[in-house]
Write a protein that holds these residues in place. Structure first.
Motif, PDB file in Angstrom:
ATOM      1  N   SER A  49       0.878  -1.178  -0.073  1.00 43.46           N
ATOM      2  CA  SER A  49      -0.128  -0.187   0.056  1.00 43.46           C
ATOM      3  C   SER A  49       0.807   1.363  -0.062  1.00 43.46           C
ATOM      4  CB  SER A  49      -0.879  -0.044   1.291  1.00 43.46           C
ATOM      5  OG  SER A  49      -1.776  -1.156   1.033  1.00 43.46           O
ATOM      6  N   LEU A  50       1.928   1.164   0.809  1.00 42.83           N
ATOM      7  CA  LEU A  50       2.780   2.436   0.844  1.00 42.83           C
ATOM      8  C   LEU A  50       3.636   2.593  -0.450  1.00 42.83           C
ATOM      9  CD1 LEU A  50       4.421   2.147   4.432  1.00 42.83           C
ATOM     10  CD2 LEU A  50       2.686   3.781   3.673  1.00 42.83           C
ATOM     11  N   SER A  51       3.929   1.548  -1.151  1.00 44.52           N
ATOM     12  CA  SER A  51       4.590   1.870  -2.365  1.00 44.52           C
ATOM     13  C   SER A  51       3.569   2.202  -3.563  1.00 44.52           C
ATOM     14  CB  SER A  51       5.162   0.285  -2.928  1.00 44.52           C
ATOM     15  OG  SER A  51       6.186  -0.252  -2.044  1.00 44.52           O
ATOM     16  N   ALA A  52       2.421   1.809  -3.398  1.00 41.31           N
ATOM     17  CA  ALA A  52       1.426   2.512  -4.248  1.00 41.31           C
ATOM     18  C   ALA A  52       1.063   3.828  -4.116  1.00 41.31           C
ATOM     19  CB  ALA A  52       0.094   1.402  -4.335  1.00 41.31           C
ATOM     20  N   ALA A  80      11.403   5.524  -6.512  1.00 40.99           N
ATOM     21  CA  ALA A  80      10.894   5.557  -5.127  1.00 40.99           C
ATOM     22  C   ALA A  80      10.119   4.750  -4.536  1.00 40.99           C
ATOM     23  CB  ALA A  80      10.414   7.250  -4.998  1.00 40.99           C
ATOM     24  N   ALA A  81       9.045   4.383  -5.327  1.00 42.02           N
ATOM     25  CA  ALA A  81       8.143   3.319  -4.810  1.00 42.02           C
ATOM     26  C   ALA A  81       9.081   1.936  -4.426  1.00 42.02           C
ATOM     27  CB  ALA A  81       6.895   3.231  -5.819  1.00 42.02           C
ATOM     28  N   LEU A  82       9.764   1.709  -5.494  1.00 40.49           N
ATOM     29  CA  LEU A  82      10.683   0.435  -5.052  1.00 40.49           C
ATOM     30  C   LEU A  82      11.468   0.728  -3.816  1.00 40.49           C
ATOM     31  CD1 LEU A  82      11.616  -2.329  -6.304  1.00 40.49           C
ATOM     32  CD2 LEU A  82      13.488  -1.100  -7.689  1.00 40.49           C
ATOM     33  N   ARG A  88      12.804  -2.495   4.272  1.00 41.04           N
ATOM     34  CA  ARG A  88      12.846  -3.566   5.361  1.00 41.04           C
ATOM     35  C   ARG A  88      13.865  -4.447   5.050  1.00 41.04           C
ATOM     36  NH1 ARG A  88       8.163  -3.254   8.833  1.00 41.04           N
ATOM     37  NH2 ARG A  88       6.470  -2.035   8.054  1.00 41.04           N
ATOM     38  N   GLY A  89      13.898  -5.300   4.086  1.00 41.99           N
ATOM     39  CA  GLY A  89      14.771  -6.429   4.037  1.00 41.99           C
ATOM     40  C   GLY A  89      16.151  -5.981   3.173  1.00 41.99           C
ATOM     41  N   ARG A  90      16.181  -4.743   2.516  1.00 40.80           N
ATOM     42  CA  ARG A  90      17.421  -4.316   1.980  1.00 40.80           C
ATOM     43  C   ARG A  90      17.716  -2.882   2.569  1.00 40.80           C
ATOM     44  NH1 ARG A  90      17.623  -8.991   1.429  1.00 40.80           N
ATOM     45  NH2 ARG A  90      18.146 -10.027  -0.680  1.00 40.80           N
ATOM     46  N   PRO A  91      17.885  -2.582   3.777  1.00 40.14           N
ATOM     47  CA  PRO A  91      18.002  -1.104   4.419  1.00 40.14           C
ATOM     48  C   PRO A  91      19.134  -0.363   3.760  1.00 40.14           C
ATOM     49  CG  PRO A  91      18.463  -2.621   6.032  1.00 40.14           C
ATOM     50  CD  PRO A  91      17.942  -3.612   4.960  1.00 40.14           C
ATOM     51  N   VAL A  92      20.499  -1.236   3.518  1.00 44.46           N
ATOM     52  CA  VAL A  92      21.663  -0.628   3.107  1.00 44.46           C
ATOM     53  C   VAL A  92      21.193  -0.034   1.743  1.00 44.46           C
ATOM     54  CG1 VAL A  92      23.875  -1.042   2.522  1.00 44.46           C
ATOM     55  CG2 VAL A  92      23.045  -1.811   4.718  1.00 44.46           C
ATOM     56  N   ALA A  93      20.595  -1.142   0.866  1.00 40.02           N
ATOM     57  CA  ALA A  93      20.212  -0.736  -0.634  1.00 40.02           C
ATOM     58  C   ALA A  93      19.477   0.630  -0.737  1.00 40.02           C
ATOM     59  CB  ALA A  93      20.167  -1.873  -1.285  1.00 40.02           C
ATOM     60  N   ALA A  94      18.649   0.558   0.270  1.00 36.47           N
ATOM     61  CA  ALA A  94      17.496   1.725   0.251  1.00 36.47           C
ATOM     62  C   ALA A  94      18.292   2.740   0.584  1.00 36.47           C
ATOM     63  CB  ALA A  94      16.397   1.471   1.226  1.00 36.47           C
ATOM     64  N   VAL A  95      19.235   3.197   1.291  1.00 32.62           N
ATOM     65  CA  VAL A  95      19.904   4.017   1.447  1.00 32.62           C
ATOM     66  C   VAL A  95      20.724   4.519   0.567  1.00 32.62           C
ATOM     67  CG1 VAL A  95      21.711   5.236   3.096  1.00 32.62           C
ATOM     68  CG2 VAL A  95      19.588   4.067   4.267  1.00 32.62           C
ATOM     69  N   LEU A  96      21.392   3.788  -0.020  1.00 33.15           N
ATOM     70  CA  LEU A  96      22.264   4.138  -1.228  1.00 33.15           C
ATOM     71  C   LEU A  96      21.468   4.244  -2.473  1.00 33.15           C
ATOM     72  CD1 LEU A  96      25.035   1.291  -0.975  1.00 33.15           C
ATOM     73  CD2 LEU A  96      25.200   3.661  -0.297  1.00 33.15           C
ATOM     74  N   GLY A  97      20.391   3.565  -2.721  1.00 31.98           N
ATOM     75  CA  GLY A  97      19.426   4.020  -3.904  1.00 31.98           C
ATOM     76  C   GLY A  97      18.843   5.360  -3.576  1.00 31.98           C
ATOM     77  N   ALA A  98      18.506   5.835  -2.484  1.00 36.08           N
ATOM     78  CA  ALA A  98      17.987   7.046  -2.385  1.00 36.08           C
ATOM     79  C   ALA A  98      18.770   8.370  -2.743  1.00 36.08           C
ATOM     80  CB  ALA A  98      17.437   7.462  -0.749  1.00 36.08           C
ATOM     81  N   ALA A  99      20.103   8.095  -2.690  1.00 34.26           N
ATOM     82  CA  ALA A  99      21.022   9.157  -3.070  1.00 34.26           C
ATOM     83  C   ALA A  99      20.847   9.715  -4.538  1.00 34.26           C
ATOM     84  CB  ALA A  99      22.658   8.848  -3.236  1.00 34.26           C
ATOM     85  N   GLY A 104      17.484  14.606  -8.409  1.00 29.69           N
ATOM     86  CA  GLY A 104      16.580  14.448  -9.383  1.00 29.69           C
ATOM     87  C   GLY A 104      15.554  15.788  -9.683  1.00 29.69           C
ATOM     88  N   GLY A 105      14.808  15.571 -10.555  1.00 25.75           N
ATOM     89  CA  GLY A 105      14.023  16.851 -10.998  1.00 25.75           C
ATOM     90  C   GLY A 105      12.645  16.533 -10.326  1.00 25.75           C
ATOM     91  N   ASN A 106      12.143  15.405 -10.121  1.00 22.52           N
ATOM     92  CA  ASN A 106      10.822  15.537  -9.271  1.00 22.52           C
ATOM     93  C   ASN A 106      11.060  15.772  -7.859  1.00 22.52           C
ATOM     94  OD1 ASN A 106       8.219  14.287  -8.786  1.00 22.52           O
ATOM     95  ND2 ASN A 106       8.549  12.446  -9.764  1.00 22.52           N
ATOM     96  N   VAL A 107      10.530  16.836  -7.673  1.00 23.07           N
ATOM     97  CA  VAL A 107      10.455  17.314  -6.015  1.00 23.07           C
ATOM     98  C   VAL A 107       9.619  16.597  -5.141  1.00 23.07           C
ATOM     99  CG1 VAL A 107      11.386  19.565  -6.736  1.00 23.07           C
ATOM    100  CG2 VAL A 107       8.867  19.148  -6.690  1.00 23.07           C
ATOM    101  N   TRP A 108       8.526  15.922  -5.817  1.00 20.08           N
ATOM    102  CA  TRP A 108       7.508  15.347  -5.025  1.00 20.08           C
ATOM    103  C   TRP A 108       8.079  13.672  -4.603  1.00 20.08           C
ATOM    104  CZ3 TRP A 108       3.833  18.550  -4.545  1.00 20.08           C
ATOM    105  CH2 TRP A 108       3.707  19.472  -5.575  1.00 20.08           C
ATOM    106  N   THR A 109       9.336  13.400  -4.847  1.00 19.89           N
ATOM    107  CA  THR A 109       9.946  12.292  -4.213  1.00 19.89           C
ATOM    108  C   THR A 109      10.670  12.667  -3.154  1.00 19.89           C
ATOM    109  OG1 THR A 109      11.758  12.210  -5.818  1.00 19.89           O
ATOM    110  CG2 THR A 109      10.048  11.022  -6.424  1.00 19.89           C
ATOM    111  N   LEU A 110      11.205  13.982  -2.923  1.00 17.93           N
ATOM    112  CA  LEU A 110      12.052  14.311  -1.642  1.00 17.93           C
ATOM    113  C   LEU A 110      11.455  13.884  -0.525  1.00 17.93           C
ATOM    114  CD1 LEU A 110      12.977  17.805  -3.046  1.00 17.93           C
ATOM    115  CD2 LEU A 110      14.227  15.843  -3.443  1.00 17.93           C
ATOM    116  N   PRO A 111      10.169  14.056  -0.184  1.00 19.30           N
ATOM    117  CA  PRO A 111       9.773  13.351   1.325  1.00 19.30           C
ATOM    118  C   PRO A 111       9.961  11.760   1.401  1.00 19.30           C
ATOM    119  CG  PRO A 111       8.139  14.888   0.365  1.00 19.30           C
ATOM    120  CD  PRO A 111       8.973  14.851  -0.698  1.00 19.30           C
ATOM    121  N   VAL A 112       9.768  11.171   0.342  1.00 19.57           N
ATOM    122  CA  VAL A 112       9.994   9.938   0.468  1.00 19.57           C
ATOM    123  C   VAL A 112      11.400   9.342   0.677  1.00 19.57           C
ATOM    124  CG1 VAL A 112       9.979   7.559  -0.928  1.00 19.57           C
ATOM    125  CG2 VAL A 112       8.211   9.475  -1.286  1.00 19.57           C
TER     126      VAL A 112
END
Length: 490
Positions: A49-52, A80-82, A88-99, A104-112
Motif C-alpha cells: 500500500s505504501l509503495s502504491a 521511490a516506490a521501489l 525493510r529487507g534491504r535497508p543498506v540498498a535503500a539508503v544507497l538508492g536514495a542518493a 533528481g528533478g521530481n521534487v515530489w519524491t523528496l519526502p520519500v
C-alpha cells in the motif's frame, strides 16, 4: 594452435561477468521470494500500500506541473516506490538508492527520501555501520554531481552547494533521527525479556504457593475425614453382619450404608490425589496410583444408572432415567465428571429435601452439546425440608462455568425442584478418550498481587526521550520539504 581458439577464449572471458551478474540476480530474486513468504500478510499489505501510494503521489502532480524531463520524473517516482518496498529487507540498498533521487528533478519524491532513510537506518546495526552507509550515499551523490557538472562547468559550484544542503537535510538529519530510534530497539528487547522473566517468576511463585496450600488442605482432610469415614465403614460392616442374623429385612439398607461409606473413602482418596498434584489436568487420569480405574468411568451410562439405582434403594422414591446420548459420542473426562456431579448432587438434594418424590434424570445430546437435568416433584410431606446452604449448587455452578457451560437450579411452579446444566460441544470434546489429558493454561494472578508492568510502561521514559530527539532532529527537514513543495506548486 587453431585459429578459432583465441576467439573462443575471448568469448568465454566476456561471458563470465554476464554469467556472474545473472547468478547474482537469481540469488537476490530467491532471497527476496523467501523473505516475502516469511513476512506476515499484514507487513506485505502495508508495504504494498505504501509503495502504491508513493507512486501515486509522485506521478499525479506531474499532470499539473509539467517537468522539463517527464520520462526521468516518472522513473524517479517508480524508483521511490521501489525503495519504499525494499527498505525493510534491504535497508543498506535503500539508503544507497536514495542518493540519486536527491539530485533528481521530481521534487515530489523528496519526502520519500527522508522517510526511507529514517526507516532504513533504524534497521541497520550497529550505528557505526549505518553512518558508513550514509557516508557512502553522500559520496555517491557527490560523484554524480561532479559527473553531471562535467558538461556544465559554470554551474558545478552552485550544484555542489545545493546538493550538499540537500544531503544534510534529506540524508544526514533523517539518518540521525533513525539511529536515535534504532538505539531504542535493543533496550526495548531487553526490557521485554526482563518483563517476561518477571512474569514467569511471579507465575511460578504463585503456583508453588498454591501447591503448598493444597498439600496442607489434603493433609487436614486425610487426618479428619479419613479417620471418620474409616470408622463408619467398619461399623457399617459390623451392622450388616448383625442385621443378617437378627433383622434380615434391613440387610439391604446396611449393605447400602457400607458401600456408600466405601465409595466416600475412594472419592476422598481421589480428591486428596488431585490436591497433591501440581497440575489439575492429572486429575483426569483414568487410573490411580495402583493402576485401578479412576474417574474415567464417571458420567457414563452405567455410572448414572448406578446412581439412580442407589437413590431408589435409599428410599428416594421412583426415579426414572432418560439417557439419549449415543454410545459412540466422544465425551471428555472433565465433561463426564461434570455430568456425574450434577446427577449426584440433584439426587442427593432429593433425598434430603424431598424424599419419596418422583424424580426424573435426563441426560440427552443436542446439537449444541449435552443437557443434564434432575427434576423432582413436590415432596410427600410438606414442611419437612429445612433448606440448605446451597454450597453444593454453588460448586456445580463453578464447575460447569469453567467448562463454558450454563447451570441453573430453582423451584418449579408445582412445588418441585429442578437442577439443570448444559455443556457446550467444545467442552465435551476438549478431553476425549480414556487417556486424554488437558493442558493447563496460564495461571491467573493471585489475589492481592498486581500484574507486572507492561513493556510500554517500562520503556516509556526512553521512548519519550528518543522520540522527542528524533522529532527535533527532523524539524529542519520537514521545514525544507514544505518550502520546496510550496515553491513547486507556484
Amino acid at each position: 594452435m587453431p585459429a578459432g581458439e583465441p576467439e573462443a577464449a575471448v568469448d568465454s572471458t566476456e561471458r563470465r561477468p554476464i554469467g556472474a551478474a545473472a547468478g547474482w540476480l537469481r540469488r537476490e530474486a530467491d532471497v527476496s521470494r523467501a523473505a516475502l513468504r516469511a513476512a506476515s500478510r499484514r507487513t506485505v499489505a502495508v508495504d504494498a500500500s505504501l509503495s502504491a501510494l508513493t507512486a501515486v503521489l509522485g506521478l499525479l502532480p506531474l499532470l499539473l506541473v509539467h517537468p522539463q524531463h517527464p520520462v526521468v520524473a516518472v522513473l524517479e517516482a517508480l524508483w521511490a516506490a521501489l525503495l519504499v518496498a525494499v527498505r525493510r529487507g534491504r535497508p543498506v540498498a535503500a539508503v544507497l538508492g536514495a542518493a540519486p533521487l536527491v539530485m533528481g528533478g521530481n521534487v515530489w519524491t523528496l519526502p520519500v527520501i527522508a522517510l526511507v532513510v529514517l526507516s532504513a537506518t533504524r534497521r541497520i546495526a550497529p550505528p557505526r555501520r549505518a553512518w558508513r552507509v550514509v557516508g557512502a550515499a553522500c559520496a555517491v551523490l557527490g560523484a554524480l554531481t561532479v559527473a553531471v557538472g562535467l558538461f556544465r562547468w559554470e554551474h558545478l559550484p552552485m550544484d555542489l552547494a545545493d546538493n550538499a544542503i540537500s544531503a544534510a537535510l534529506l540524508l544526514l538529519l533523517p539518518a540521525l533521527s533513525g539511529t536515535l530510534l534504532g538505539r531504542r530497539r535493543p533496550l526495548t528487547g531487553l526490557l521485554r525479556e526482563r518483563n517476561a522473566y518477571l512474569e514467569q517468576t511471579r507465575t511460578l511463585t504463585a503456583e508453588a504457593a498454591r501447591l503448598e496450600e493444597r498439600t496442607r488442605i489434603a493433609g487436614e482432610m486425610h487426618d479428619l475425614l479419613g479417620h471418620r469415614l474409616s470408622l463408619i465403614s467398619v461399623h457399617a460392616g459390623a451392622l450388616e453382619l448383625a442385621a443378617a442374623r437378627q433383622a434380615p429385612p434391613l440387610v439391604g439398607q446396611a449393605e447400602l450404608l457400607r458401600t456408600t461409606a466405601g465409595t466416600a473413602m475412594e472419592e476422598l482418596r481421589e480428591i486428596l490425589g488431585v490436591l497433591r498434584r501440581a497440575e489439575p489436568a492429572d486429575a483426569m487420569d483414568p487410573t490411580d496410583g495402583n493402576g485401578n480405574q479412576g474417574t474415567s468411568e464417571r458420567g457414563t451410562r452405567e455410572d448414572i444408572t448406578a446412581l439412580v439405582t442407589q437413590s431408589r434403594q435409599a428410599g428416594g422414591g421412583p426415579v426414572e432415567l432418560d439417557w439419549s446420548v449415543p454410545d459412540t459420542a466422544e465425551v471428555g473426562a472433565r465433561a463426564r465428571q461434570a455430568i456425574h456431579r450434577v446427577v449426584r448432587e440433584g439426587l442427593t438434594n432429593v433425598l434430603r429435601h424431598a424424599s419419596g418424590a418422583p424424580t426424573r434424570v435426563e441426560v440427552r445430546s443436542t446439537g449444541a452439546g449435552i443437557e443434564v437435568g434432575v427434576t423432582n416433584g413436590p415432596p410427600r410431606e410438606a414442611g419437612r425440608s429445612q433448606g440448605g446452604t446451597h454450597s453444593g449448587l454453588a460448586g456445580l455452578h463453578e464447575r460447569v462455568s469453567l467448562l463454558g457451560g450454563t447451570f441453573g437450579a430453582g423451584p418449579l411452579p408445582d412445588g418441585g425442584f429442578r437442577v439443570a446444566a448444559r455443556l457446550p460441544t467444545d467442552a465435551i470434546r476438549s478431553v476425549s478418550g480414556p487417556l486424554a489429558k488437558t493442558s493447563a493454561g496460564p495461571l491467573p494472578p493471585p489475589r492481592g498481587a498486581h500484574a507486572p508492568l507492561s513493556t510500554e510502561v517500562l520503556t516509556w521514559p526512553r521512548v519519550l526521550g528518543a522520540g522527542c530527539a528524533s522529532v527535533l532532529v527532523v524539524l529542519p527537514t520537514a521545514g525544507f520539504l514544505v518550502v520546496v513543495l510550496l515553491a513547486a506548486l507556484r
